[in-house]
Structure formats: structure tokens, C-alpha cells
Design a protein around this motif. Structure first.
Motif, short mmCIF file in Angstrom:
data_model
loop_
_atom_site.label_atom_id
_atom_site.label_comp_id
_atom_site.label_asym_id
_atom_site.label_seq_id
_atom_site.Cartn_x
_atom_site.Cartn_y
_atom_site.Cartn_z
N UNK A 88 -9.95 0.89 0.89
CA UNK A 88 -8.93 1.61 0.13
C UNK A 88 -7.53 1.06 0.39
N UNK A 89 -7.32 0.50 1.58
CA UNK A 89 -6.04 -0.16 1.87
C UNK A 89 -5.84 -1.36 0.93
N UNK A 90 -6.89 -2.12 0.70
CA UNK A 90 -6.82 -3.26 -0.22
C UNK A 90 -6.63 -2.77 -1.66
N UNK A 91 -7.30 -1.68 -2.00
CA UNK A 91 -7.14 -1.09 -3.34
C UNK A 91 -5.68 -0.69 -3.55
N UNK A 92 -5.11 -0.02 -2.56
CA UNK A 92 -3.74 0.46 -2.69
C UNK A 92 -2.76 -0.71 -2.78
N UNK A 93 -3.03 -1.77 -2.03
CA UNK A 93 -2.16 -2.94 -2.09
C UNK A 93 -2.15 -3.54 -3.49
N UNK A 94 -3.32 -3.63 -4.10
CA UNK A 94 -3.41 -4.17 -5.46
C UNK A 94 -2.73 -3.25 -6.46
N UNK A 95 -2.91 -1.94 -6.30
CA UNK A 95 -2.25 -0.99 -7.19
C UNK A 95 -0.73 -1.13 -7.12
N UNK A 96 -0.21 -1.23 -5.90
CA UNK A 96 1.23 -1.38 -5.73
C UNK A 96 1.73 -2.68 -6.35
N UNK A 97 0.96 -3.75 -6.16
CA UNK A 97 1.36 -5.04 -6.74
C UNK A 97 1.42 -4.96 -8.26
N UNK A 98 0.48 -4.26 -8.85
CA UNK A 98 0.49 -4.16 -10.32
C UNK A 98 1.70 -3.36 -10.79
N UNK A 99 2.12 -2.38 -10.01
CA UNK A 99 3.34 -1.64 -10.35
C UNK A 99 4.56 -2.54 -10.23
N UNK A 100 4.68 -3.25 -9.11
CA UNK A 100 5.85 -4.10 -8.88
C UNK A 100 5.94 -5.21 -9.93
N UNK B 116 8.85 9.16 -3.11
CA UNK B 116 9.77 10.30 -3.09
C UNK B 116 9.66 11.15 -1.83
N UNK B 117 8.52 11.07 -1.14
CA UNK B 117 8.32 11.90 0.05
C UNK B 117 8.08 11.08 1.32
N UNK B 118 8.16 9.76 1.19
CA UNK B 118 7.98 8.87 2.36
C UNK B 118 6.71 9.22 3.14
N UNK B 119 5.60 9.26 2.44
CA UNK B 119 4.32 9.65 3.03
C UNK B 119 3.72 8.51 3.85
N UNK B 120 3.05 8.83 4.95
CA UNK B 120 2.38 7.78 5.74
C UNK B 120 1.26 7.14 4.95
N UNK B 121 0.99 5.88 5.22
CA UNK B 121 -0.01 5.13 4.45
C UNK B 121 -1.40 5.76 4.54
N UNK B 122 -1.78 6.27 5.72
CA UNK B 122 -3.10 6.85 5.86
C UNK B 122 -3.26 8.06 4.95
N UNK B 123 -2.19 8.84 4.78
CA UNK B 123 -2.24 9.99 3.88
C UNK B 123 -2.48 9.53 2.45
N UNK B 124 -1.85 8.42 2.08
CA UNK B 124 -2.04 7.86 0.74
C UNK B 124 -3.48 7.42 0.54
N UNK B 125 -4.02 6.74 1.56
CA UNK B 125 -5.41 6.27 1.46
C UNK B 125 -6.38 7.45 1.35
N UNK B 126 -6.08 8.52 2.08
CA UNK B 126 -6.92 9.71 1.98
C UNK B 126 -6.88 10.29 0.57
N UNK B 127 -5.71 10.25 -0.06
CA UNK B 127 -5.61 10.78 -1.43
C UNK B 127 -6.44 9.95 -2.39
#
Length: 406
Positions: A161-173, A252-263
């Protein structure tokens, strides 16, 4: 029920059913018949009707080259073809057919080889097959949904999921930085950068939120439409909803990365339930199965990020999916652009609204998530075929391409 890895697939757009699925099928057939002198591929139903717009013929030739390949578009549905996204491969050598393979592209990039009892993709990871069963298990263990996912998937799911999130962020940027016209002939201009960088005069905070979330959704979907690399969530056509909501919440809420991965784990669980008990294929059930499913996933993700309870997370996902029931899939010219890109932005905002409603009203819920999933599938299979990714109904039929650039 399968691993949530089958919900999040990294690949090039614009369509999980029309590009990622056929790409996987072509690789499978090529591996089985490397000696072929030429190939023919027949595309049936929706794959035929919107295949050119989605680039199906392009991706098949790219995989099978340098072997000569003929693509045959068959918009009809012969009796032996039971899924609207069906393709049939033939390998030729010495003037005779040496091998055939019929494959269904069943949504989210998954394929099913006709005649095989088990689908080509997926590891069975969950013994539970409904949210009611999952909720009961979580109560027994006194665990959260994220902990339930880890228990069934193993700790290695967080690296995935960390790799998934990295790709998602890259597509946004990348989407926020890009400008120009999207390919395909509709002359659709990229809008993400403009949305992100141009606030309205005296813009209120509520409007800023809408602008940012929409810009993030546009960014991902424009990358998808431009054949860029994205993550299915749960499909290419609905790839912008989950990243937009989660990225906005993180920023907007400066959430920790692990919380993001859990979501993302929680979102994947709800996407999995929809896929297992209904469909995530626009060709099978319309856009309610794609953007509707993505909205449900995003609502669940946000509910987790705002520390809502399991019952509230379920309610958020239910509200989001319920209010997409009956949504048609009517891509103009078969391209994943109009109404798909804007629809992702609208669904991202709707996901946030669903989460907020669940906070206030979860104790009044009368309709369960499982019931809405069942209803969505029944609605989808009853829907006129013209409104299920054929580009023959709705906006696709009414639109005239003789208009200025959008």
C-alpha cells in the motif's frame, strides 16, 4: 474473497477493462504461443464498440509485436459470448490455427479465461464475504477494519500500500503540472493545473476545499486519459476519486503516513466487497460499478481518517454507493474523458459528504451496505446495454463532436 491487491493495480490508462485486462490476456497468450507466425484477435461487445477510443487495439499490438496481428471488431454478441468484454485470440502457423483462447475482461484489470473454473487473478485472503460477516469478526477480535485487513493479508500489505500511495501521489503531482490537449480527438483541455492554481476572488474556505479536491481528481484522471501511469481504485475510469479525497485529507490535516495507508486498506476492503458480490465493470453494470464503487471506497477511507467507528465507516460507504445507483456509463466517443473526468471530481466531493452524514446519522441507518451492493448489481444487469460502456446511449449518443475545444 480475494486480496485487496486485486483492487489496486498499477498500470497505464485509460481503461482497466479495455487496456490493462487485454494487455494481461495478450501476454498470457503470447507466452503460450511464442512460435506463432501471426495472430488474430476478435473483440466482442463493449470491447469492440469502445475499443478504439480506449486504445484496446493499440495495446494488443504493442504486446504481440513484432508478430503481425489483425484486430477484428465484432460489436455483436454471439450466443457463446456471455460477457460484454470478451476477446478471442487465435495463433496461426503454416496457414492453420495452432491455438485459441477466449478471455473475459471482467473489470479492474482482472481477466477470466473462459473454460477455467478459477479466474486468472487473485489470491483468496478473506474467509468472510460480506460486511456483516466482517463486522462480526471484528467484534469478536475487538479489532478495527485496518487491523482486520492486516490479519488476513499479513504485515507485508503495508509495503504494498505504501507503493500504491506513492504512485497515486505521483499521478496527482504530474497531473497538476501538465497542460495541453488530451489525445483522442475530442480536444479536451487539461484543467487540473488551472483549478489548483487559480482561486476565485475572496474565495471562501468551503470553496477552496472543493477546488483542491476537484483539482486532485482531475489531475489523476487526466493522467489516465493521457495513457499515464495510475492505480486502479477500483478501475482506471474511476481512478481519481480515492486519491483526491485521501490526498486532500493528508495535506489539510498533516496525517501520518501509516494512517493514510490504513485508510487505503479500509477503502480496498469495501471495493473488494463490491467486486466480490456485484461488479466493478462498467460494461457489466454501468458507471455505478466504477465511480459509484470508487465513491464508496473514498467515503470509507475518509471515515477512517477522521477516526469514525466501524459502523460509521460502513454507513459512509453505504450512503456513497446508494446515491450512485443507476448511474450509466456513456463515454463520448468511447474515450475516458467526458463525462468520466468531471464525474470523478463530483464523486470525490460526494464521498466527503457521505462521510460527514454518517457521523451525524449512523444511528438512524435502515439500509445496510451489503443490501446496497446487491441492489447495485441487480440494477446493473437490468440496465439497457446501451448505457453500459458501449458509447451508444446517453451523452455519447447526444453529443456532437463539432464543437470548440473544452
Amino acid at each position: 474473497m480475494q486480496t485487496i491487491r486485486e483492487i489496486y493495480k498499477t498500470g497505464k490508462g485509460p481503461s482497466s477493462s479495455h487496456t490493462i485486462g487485454p494487455e494481461r490476456a495478450a501476454k498470457l497468450f503470447l507466452k503460450e504461443h511464442p512460435e506463432a507466425e501471426r495472430f488474430t484477435v476478435q473483440l466482442f461487445g463493449s470491447l469492440s464498440k469502445t475499443g478504439k477510443g480506449h486504445g484496446t487495439d493499440r495495446v494488443l499490438r504493442e504486446v504481440l509485436e513484432p508478430t503481425p496481428t489483425e484486430i477484428l471488431f465484432r460489436p455483436d454478441m454471439p450466443e457463446y459470448v456471455t460477457h460484454p468484454n470478451t476477446m478471442e485470440f487465435h495463433a496461426w502457423k503454416g496457414g492453420v490455427v495452432t491455438g485459441t483462447l477466449r478471455v473475459e475482461s471482467i473489470g479492474g484489470g482482472d481477466i477470466h479465461v473462459v473454460g477455467e473454473a478459477v479466474k486468472e487473478a487473485g489470491v483468496e485472503a478473506y474467509p468472510e464475504n460480506s460486511f456483516a460477516e466482517i463486522e462480526q469478526q471484528c467484534r469478536l477480535w475487538n479489532s478495527s477494519l485496518a487491523e482486520y485487513v492486516e490479519f488476513n493479508e499479513g504485515k507485508e500489505i503495508w509495503q504494498f500500500l505504501d507503493e500504491v500511495w506513492e504512485t497515486m501521489q505521483n499521478s496527482i503531482h504530474e497531473g497538476l503540472a501538465a497542460e495541453g490537449i488530451l489525445p483522442g480527438g475530442l480536444n479536451v483541455r487539461r484543467k487540473a493545473k488551472k483549478l489548483f492554481e487559480n482561486p476565485a476572488p475572496n474565495e471562501r474556505p468551503q470553496v477552496t476545499e472543493v477546488r483542491y479536491v476537484s483539482a486532485y481528481a482531475y489531475a489523476v484522471c487526466e493522467q489516465n486519459a493521457d495513457c499515464g501511469t495510475i492505480v486502479t481504485a477500483p478501475t482506471c475510469g474511476a481512478c481519481g476519486v480515492v486519491p483526491a479525497v485521501v490526498y486532500y485529507m493528508q495535506e489539510s490535516h498533516q496525517l501520518p503516513r501509516q494512517k493514510v495507508l490504513e485508510s487505503l486498506a479500509v477503502a480496498g476492503l469495501f471495493g473488494n466487497l463490491i467486486k466480490h458480490n456485484a461488479s466493478i465493470s462498467g460494461a457489466e453494470c454501468g458507471c455505478q460499478a466504477e465511480v459509484g464503487a470508487a465513491c464508496s471506497m473514498a467515503a470509507a477511507a475518509m471515515a477512517h481518517l477522521t477516526d469514525l467507528g466501524t459502523d460509521q465507516i460502513q454507513h459512509a460507504a453505504e450512503i456513497a454507493l446508494e446515491h450512485h445507483l443507476g448511474l450509466t456509463c456513456d463515454p463520448i466517443c468511447g474515450l475516458v474523458q467526458i463525462p468520466c473526468i468531471e464525474r470523478n471530481a463530483v464523486a470525490a466531493m460526494r464521498a466527503m459528504d457521505a462521510c460527514n452524514l454518517s457521523y451525524f446519522l449512523h444511528d438512524t441507518q435502515r439500509i445496510s451496505f451489503d443490501l446496497v451492493v446487491k441492489t447495485m448489481y441487480e440494477t446493473g444487469i437490468s440496465m439497457n446495454q446501451r448505457f453500459r460502456e458501449t458509447a451508444e446511449g446517453g451523452l455519447a449518443r447526444m453529443f456532437s463532436r463539432r464543437r470548440p475545444a473544452l
